[in-house]
Design an enzyme around this catalytic site. Structure first.
Site, short mmCIF file in Angstrom:
data_model
loop_
_atom_site.label_atom_id
_atom_site.label_comp_id
_atom_site.label_asym_id
_atom_site.label_seq_id
_atom_site.Cartn_x
_atom_site.Cartn_y
_atom_site.Cartn_z
N PRO A 49 0.82 -1.22 0.00
CA PRO A 49 0.00 0.00 0.00
C PRO A 49 0.85 1.26 0.00
O PRO A 49 1.92 1.31 0.62
CB PRO A 49 -0.79 -0.12 1.32
CG PRO A 49 -0.78 -1.57 1.66
CD PRO A 49 0.53 -2.09 1.15
N GLY A 50 0.39 2.27 -0.72
CA GLY A 50 1.05 3.57 -0.69
C GLY A 50 2.23 3.74 -1.61
O GLY A 50 2.97 4.72 -1.49
N LYS A 53 0.06 2.88 -6.81
CA LYS A 53 -0.75 2.09 -7.76
C LYS A 53 -1.92 2.91 -8.31
O LYS A 53 -2.15 2.92 -9.53
CB LYS A 53 -1.25 0.81 -7.07
CG LYS A 53 -0.13 -0.11 -6.59
CD LYS A 53 -0.67 -1.44 -6.09
CE LYS A 53 -1.44 -1.32 -4.80
NZ LYS A 53 -0.58 -0.98 -3.64
N SER A 500 14.69 -13.20 13.49
CA SER A 500 15.65 -12.18 13.96
C SER A 500 15.88 -12.24 15.46
O SER A 500 16.73 -11.52 15.98
CB SER A 500 15.17 -10.78 13.56
OG SER A 500 13.95 -10.47 14.20
N LYS A 543 14.79 -0.72 15.66
CA LYS A 543 15.17 -1.50 16.83
C LYS A 543 16.19 -0.74 17.69
O LYS A 543 16.09 -0.73 18.92
CB LYS A 543 15.75 -2.84 16.39
CG LYS A 543 14.72 -3.77 15.76
CD LYS A 543 15.35 -5.06 15.25
CE LYS A 543 14.31 -5.98 14.64
NZ LYS A 543 14.89 -7.22 14.11
#
Length: 626
Positions: A49-50, A53, A500, A543
């Site tokens: 999204p964003g 398109k 991770s 992080k």
């Protein structure tokens, strides 16, 4: 960030007039769209999204020739009133025909009103004269009702303008995302008055759908896989036939009796969604697009080059112009936007193409400047706006960090055995400290011990546990067959995806097995291979910033991720970033010094040397293959 030359603010940046030329970072997709527009091909856009398109779809509509547009009129069918007739005329002619018909009807209505008023007045006058006022009132009411029922032939046979394309500069663009069947395919309104001459003619109740309004233009449907299979099948029929009759979508409505002649719907379909949308997409629909059009994958980042940075400058100028309510951006403010684009890309030498979110930051910064009464958005306004435009995940992460600090769920000082501060990502890019605890206990099985991880683990996270088991056996060289090792992700209610956390889990387990405390001022992240090598992860910047907010002093990250780190200036003096390549580096930096640590590190060093010697012997004794 950019050589601005003569540019002093975003107002000095030239913006292309066509929308397709304003698309940023999708050069290959733009070229494909131009080819598709020229040949009127359907397109499937797949991406996050964003990333642009819908902008590509709108740009495609501007490329289609507007001179071929048509108006659509619906006429009553005198032979079968439930089968209205359809007529197409050049764009702009439809409104003229309707106005001409209404003009003649208006003249007739004015004459009828005068005659009715004269007749009513005459009857009332005669009734008053002959002292029969009650009979005169009844006669006048009867005349009035008769006049209401009398309609000219031109009125009942007058057309309704179903699709109006007059005064359009470009071909129509219809966004049918989430549209129900009636809005998409057309519908016939219910008529509660179906008798006594009070009913609305069938052709007046016919309503065009978006497929008809998009005739000769673009029909855009986002998340097409969420559309019901029945509707997708009807849409496919319309695409194939390029004509689709309108009927009532509700079986219980009087509109279900009406079915018009086929209405033109020669549109270009631009469907979009993320990769999962393909699962809900009708197989024949995708086959038609693939066979008679193009499938385009939309990337979410572009290379960090001077040329692409200039494109982001133009993006800021476009957002300011499109919003129309915020001040222009200074060069310093545009530099901050480019820096944020680097941060949000999540990897080195890249700029994000999730420009809808970045546009939100532009507008938020403009709002801050407006509130300050400034005529120019500055870098400081952008930095302030970053606090106001935090995502829900970022706000949740901040609240979670504060709550965990208040209730001592994790520690940012001292040392603890089997307790490590892992790091994770919530949502797209919001970092959070995730404490991990490990403990040894007598095995519940008589055959062998095992590693038991509590919490909802994804498939990748489950697989990483097996790697951890192999590494622990290799480096501790202890017989733990009589013990179960329990690992808990504290307050990880939403589960754990990805691998991770495998480095963090390994460090916690080795600490529990060896009885060596872990430095709680350190947090770490990284993926671990079965051979003990630390591999890169995503979300390094988020992080590290989460660790700094939590009071952590050192963060261990994979060496391969060092180029991805784009932390804000305020965090640079708060936390030290240490690159790691192997589990040896992890243990060296996270275990608290002491005799037990020295013994373990010496043991690991000997194991590494032994493995290296074994590999060398194999290489010497193995003949070269030709």
């Amino acid at each position: 960030m950019v050589d601005y030359e003569s540019i002093t603010s975003s107002n000095d940046v030239d913006i292309p007039p066509l929308l397709i030329d304003q698309v940023i970072g999708h050069e290959e997709a733009v070229e494909t769209i131009k080819k598709a527009a020229k040949q009127r091909r359907n397109v499937l856009l797949i991406g996050d999204p964003g990333v642009g398109k819908s902008m590509l779809a709108k740009g495609m509509a501007e490329l289609l020739p507007p001179e071929v547009l048509q108006d659509v009129l619906v006429y009553p069918n005198l032979e079968d009133q439930n089968n209205p007739l359809i007529r197409t005329v050049p764009a702009g002619e439809g409104i003229k025909i309707v106005k001409s018909n209404k003009s003649s009807s208006k003249i007739y209505e004015e004459k009828k009103s005068l005659i009715t008023m004269f007749a009513v007045a005459a009857v009332l006058a005669l009734g008053f004269y002959y002292h029969a006022l009650l009979e005169a009132i009844i006669a006048a009411a009867f005349i009035f009702l008769i006049a209401l029922q009398i309609r000219p032939k031109s009125h009942s046979s007058g057309p309704k303008l179903l699709v109006n394309n007059g005064n359009r500069r470009f071909a129509p663009f219809m966004d049918a995302t989430g549209a129900h069947a009636g809005a998409l395919l057309g519908d016939v309104r219910h008529d509660p008055y179906q008798s006594g001459g009070l009913g609305t003619p069938a052709h007046e109740r016919v309503e065009a759908g978006m497929i008809h309004k998009a005739n000769k233009g673009v029909l855009y449907i986002d998340e097409i896989g969420t559309m019901s299979m029945k509707t997708q099948q009807e849409l496919l029929s319309a695409m194939q036939e390029k004509r689709y009759a309108i009927t009532g979508q509700s079986e219980n409505s009087s509109g279900a009796m009406v079915r018009s002649q086929a209405v033109p719907c020669d549109f270009v379909l631009v469907a979009s969604g993320n990769i999962k949308v393909l699962e809900g997409m009708h197989i024949a629909m995708r086959s038609r697009i693939r066979g008679y059009g193009y499938e385009i994958y939309m990337k979410d980042n572009m290379d960090d080059t001077p040329e692409n940075r200039k494109k982001l400058v133009r993006f800021v100028a476009q957002e300011v112009k499109n919003d129309g309510r915020i001040p222009p951006f200074s060069t310093g403010a545009m530099d901050e936007i480019i820096l944020e684009a680097k941060r949000r890309a999540g990897k080195k030498d890249s700029l994000t193409l999730k420009l809808r979110d970045l546009g939100g930051l532009v507008r938020s910064a403009g709002d801050v400047a407006k509130e300050d009464g400034s005529d120019l958005v500055t870098a400081d306004h952008v930095l302030q706006a970053k606090r106001y435009s935090r995502t829900l995940e970022q706000q949740m992460a901040d609240m979670s960090i504060q709550m965990r600090k208040d209730y001592s769920v994790f520690n940012s000082e001292g040392g603890k055995i089997g307790m490590v501060n892992g790091l994770a990502i919530i949502g797209d890019r919001s970092g959070i400290v995730m404490p991990i605890a490990a403990e040894m206990a007598p095995a519940s099985s008589k055959n062998e011990g095992k590693i038991i991880v509590s919490g909802k683990l994804g498939d990748i996270a489950e697989a990483s546990v097996q790697n951890i088991s192999a590494i622990i056996k290799k480096y501790t060289q202890k017989d733990i067959s009589n013990y179960d090792i329990h690992v808990q992700f504290l307050q990880a209610y939403d589960g754990v995806e990805g691998d991770s956390a495998s480095v963090s889990m390994t460090a916690a387990v080795i600490s529990a097995v060896e009885g060596i405390p872990i430095d709680q001022t350190v947090a770490l992240t990284g993926s671990l291979s079965v051979r003990g090598d630390v591999m890169p992860i995503g979300g390094a910047t988020g992080k590290i910033e989460a660790a700094a907010e939590a009071g952590i002093k050192k963060v261990l990250i994979p060496k391969a991720n060092m180029g991805d780190v784009m932390i804000e200036d305020k965090y640079k003096d708060m936390v030290e970033i240490i690159p790691i390549e192997t589990i040896d580096d992890v243990l060296e930096n996270i275990l608290i010094n002491g005799s037990r640590k020295d013994k373990l590190m010496s043991k690991i060093k000997d194991i590494r040397a032994s493995v290296s010697d074994t590999i060398s012997d194999i290489s010497v004794n193995t003949p070269n293959a030709h």
